[in-house]
Design a protein around this motif. Structure first.
Motif, PDB file in Angstrom:
ATOM      1  N   THR A   1       0.843  -1.193   0.000  1.00  0.00           N
ATOM      2  CA  THR A   1       0.000   0.000   0.000  1.00  0.00           C
ATOM      3  C   THR A   1       0.881   1.246   0.000  1.00  0.00           C
ATOM      4  O   THR A   1       2.053   1.198   0.390  1.00  0.00           O
ATOM      5  CB  THR A   1      -0.922   0.036   1.230  1.00  0.00           C
ATOM      6  N   GLU A   2       0.305   2.326  -0.437  1.00  0.00           N
ATOM      7  CA  GLU A   2       1.056   3.575  -0.543  1.00  0.00           C
ATOM      8  C   GLU A   2       1.560   4.038   0.830  1.00  0.00           C
ATOM      9  O   GLU A   2       2.683   4.517   0.956  1.00  0.00           O
ATOM     10  CB  GLU A   2       0.146   4.638  -1.164  1.00  0.00           C
ATOM     11  N   ALA A   3       0.735   3.895   1.851  1.00  0.00           N
ATOM     12  CA  ALA A   3       1.119   4.322   3.196  1.00  0.00           C
ATOM     13  C   ALA A   3       2.313   3.517   3.704  1.00  0.00           C
ATOM     14  O   ALA A   3       3.262   4.082   4.276  1.00  0.00           O
ATOM     15  CB  ALA A   3      -0.062   4.171   4.150  1.00  0.00           C
ATOM     16  N   LYS A   4       2.285   2.206   3.490  1.00  0.00           N
ATOM     17  CA  LYS A   4       3.405   1.370   3.939  1.00  0.00           C
ATOM     18  C   LYS A   4       4.669   1.704   3.167  1.00  0.00           C
ATOM     19  O   LYS A   4       5.770   1.734   3.726  1.00  0.00           O
ATOM     20  CB  LYS A   4       3.070  -0.109   3.770  1.00  0.00           C
ATOM     21  N   ALA A   5       4.541   1.954   1.875  1.00  0.00           N
ATOM     22  CA  ALA A   5       5.713   2.297   1.056  1.00  0.00           C
ATOM     23  C   ALA A   5       6.351   3.590   1.545  1.00  0.00           C
ATOM     24  O   ALA A   5       7.577   3.693   1.642  1.00  0.00           O
ATOM     25  CB  ALA A   5       5.306   2.422  -0.409  1.00  0.00           C
ATOM     26  N   ARG A   6       5.515   4.564   1.879  1.00  0.00           N
ATOM     27  CA  ARG A   6       6.048   5.833   2.372  1.00  0.00           C
ATOM     28  C   ARG A   6       6.704   5.672   3.741  1.00  0.00           C
ATOM     29  O   ARG A   6       7.679   6.365   4.045  1.00  0.00           O
ATOM     30  CB  ARG A   6       4.938   6.878   2.458  1.00  0.00           C
ATOM     31  N   ARG A   7       6.169   4.806   4.571  1.00  0.00           N
ATOM     32  CA  ARG A   7       6.726   4.612   5.913  1.00  0.00           C
ATOM     33  C   ARG A   7       8.020   3.804   5.875  1.00  0.00           C
ATOM     34  O   ARG A   7       8.893   3.995   6.719  1.00  0.00           O
ATOM     35  CB  ARG A   7       5.711   3.890   6.810  1.00  0.00           C
ATOM     36  N   VAL A   8       8.163   2.894   4.918  1.00  0.00           N
ATOM     37  CA  VAL A   8       9.344   2.037   4.887  1.00  0.00           C
ATOM     38  C   VAL A   8      10.534   2.713   4.188  1.00  0.00           C
ATOM     39  O   VAL A   8      11.690   2.362   4.447  1.00  0.00           O
ATOM     40  CB  VAL A   8       9.016   0.669   4.239  1.00  0.00           C
ATOM     41  N   ARG A   9      10.271   3.694   3.327  1.00  0.00           N
ATOM     42  CA  ARG A   9      11.338   4.320   2.546  1.00  0.00           C
ATOM     43  C   ARG A   9      12.495   4.860   3.397  1.00  0.00           C
ATOM     44  O   ARG A   9      13.662   4.525   3.135  1.00  0.00           O
ATOM     45  CB  ARG A   9      10.755   5.426   1.677  1.00  0.00           C
ATOM     46  N   PRO A  10      12.260   5.684   4.428  1.00  0.00           N
ATOM     47  CA  PRO A  10      13.409   6.191   5.192  1.00  0.00           C
ATOM     48  C   PRO A  10      14.194   5.098   5.904  1.00  0.00           C
ATOM     49  O   PRO A  10      15.420   5.197   6.029  1.00  0.00           O
ATOM     50  CB  PRO A  10      12.790   7.161   6.205  1.00  0.00           C
ATOM     51  N   HIS A  11      13.526   4.036   6.323  1.00  0.00           N
ATOM     52  CA  HIS A  11      14.221   2.937   7.006  1.00  0.00           C
ATOM     53  C   HIS A  11      15.171   2.224   6.046  1.00  0.00           C
ATOM     54  O   HIS A  11      16.316   1.931   6.397  1.00  0.00           O
ATOM     55  CB  HIS A  11      13.211   1.951   7.597  1.00  0.00           C
ATOM     56  N   VAL A  12      14.705   1.964   4.833  1.00  0.00           N
ATOM     57  CA  VAL A  12      15.545   1.287   3.841  1.00  0.00           C
ATOM     58  C   VAL A  12      16.717   2.183   3.452  1.00  0.00           C
ATOM     59  O   VAL A  12      17.848   1.717   3.325  1.00  0.00           O
ATOM     60  CB  VAL A  12      14.710   0.901   2.600  1.00  0.00           C
ATOM     61  N   GLU A  13      16.459   3.465   3.278  1.00  0.00           N
ATOM     62  CA  GLU A  13      17.532   4.383   2.882  1.00  0.00           C
ATOM     63  C   GLU A  13      18.610   4.443   3.968  1.00  0.00           C
ATOM     64  O   GLU A  13      19.801   4.479   3.664  1.00  0.00           O
ATOM     65  CB  GLU A  13      16.957   5.761   2.587  1.00  0.00           C
TER      66      GLU A  13
END
Length: 179
Positions: free
Chosen positions: A37-49
């Protein structure tokens, strides 16, 4: 892993949200792309980076910090040994989020988060260098222009003085002739 923010969470509790983010990070590292989902993608992005930045730095401490989040040695190995060299030239922006059509069952907005594995184009680096060189040349030219204007103004003033002196001499000669 950072403490989840207050307010609505992805899961039910902060612990569940941390687990979900960790699992999404692990899946993204292993598969290089995840549809969620878009919300999960936005929340996971900074962690992966942040994980990729740690992998680029390398070292035992950074590896242990990544293992603390991922909880999987294989994913940590992929991150540090395979993905980190691919991101060596890139200064941030390791992931991209592409919006997809809404999910059929509940009409939730979907997105694909993926790693940007394409190398940084040398054209971008060349363009930046050219822009910097143009700025430096413009600054240098701007620094030299006032000196040129001053010398031109001095030369014009000298010409005007000589012309004025010539007119004075002519009037004096005309006055002496009339006498």
């Amino acid at each position: 892993m950072p403490k989840p923010s207050k307010g609505p969470r992805l899961g039910g509790s902060p612990a569940h949200e941390q687990e979900m983010i960790a699992n999404l990070c692990k899946s993204l590292i292993e598969n290089e792309s995840v549809v969620t989902t878009e919300a999960k993608a936005r929340r996971v992005r900074p962690h992966v980076e942040k994980l990729i930045t740690k992998a680029k730095k390398g070292g035992t401490h950074n590896r242990r910090m990544a293992l603390k989040v991922l909880r999987d040695r294989e994913a940590a190995y992929i991150l540090f040994e395979e993905l980190a060299p691919k991101f060596a030239d890139r200064e941030g922006g390791y992931t991209r989020i592409i919006k997809l059509p809404n999910r059929k069952g509940d009409n939730a907005p979907m997105a694909e988060i993926s790693l940007v594995l394409e190398p940084v184009s040398p054209k971008q680096a060349t363009v930046k260098e050219a822009e910097n060189a143009a700025k430096r040349a413009a600054e240098k030219l701007a620094a030299e222009e006032p000196e040129v204007k001053e010398t031109e103004e001095v030369a014009e003033a000298e010409v005007e003085e000589t012309e004025a002196a010539a007119e004075v001499e002519e009037t004096e000669e005309a006055a002496t002739e009339t006498e």
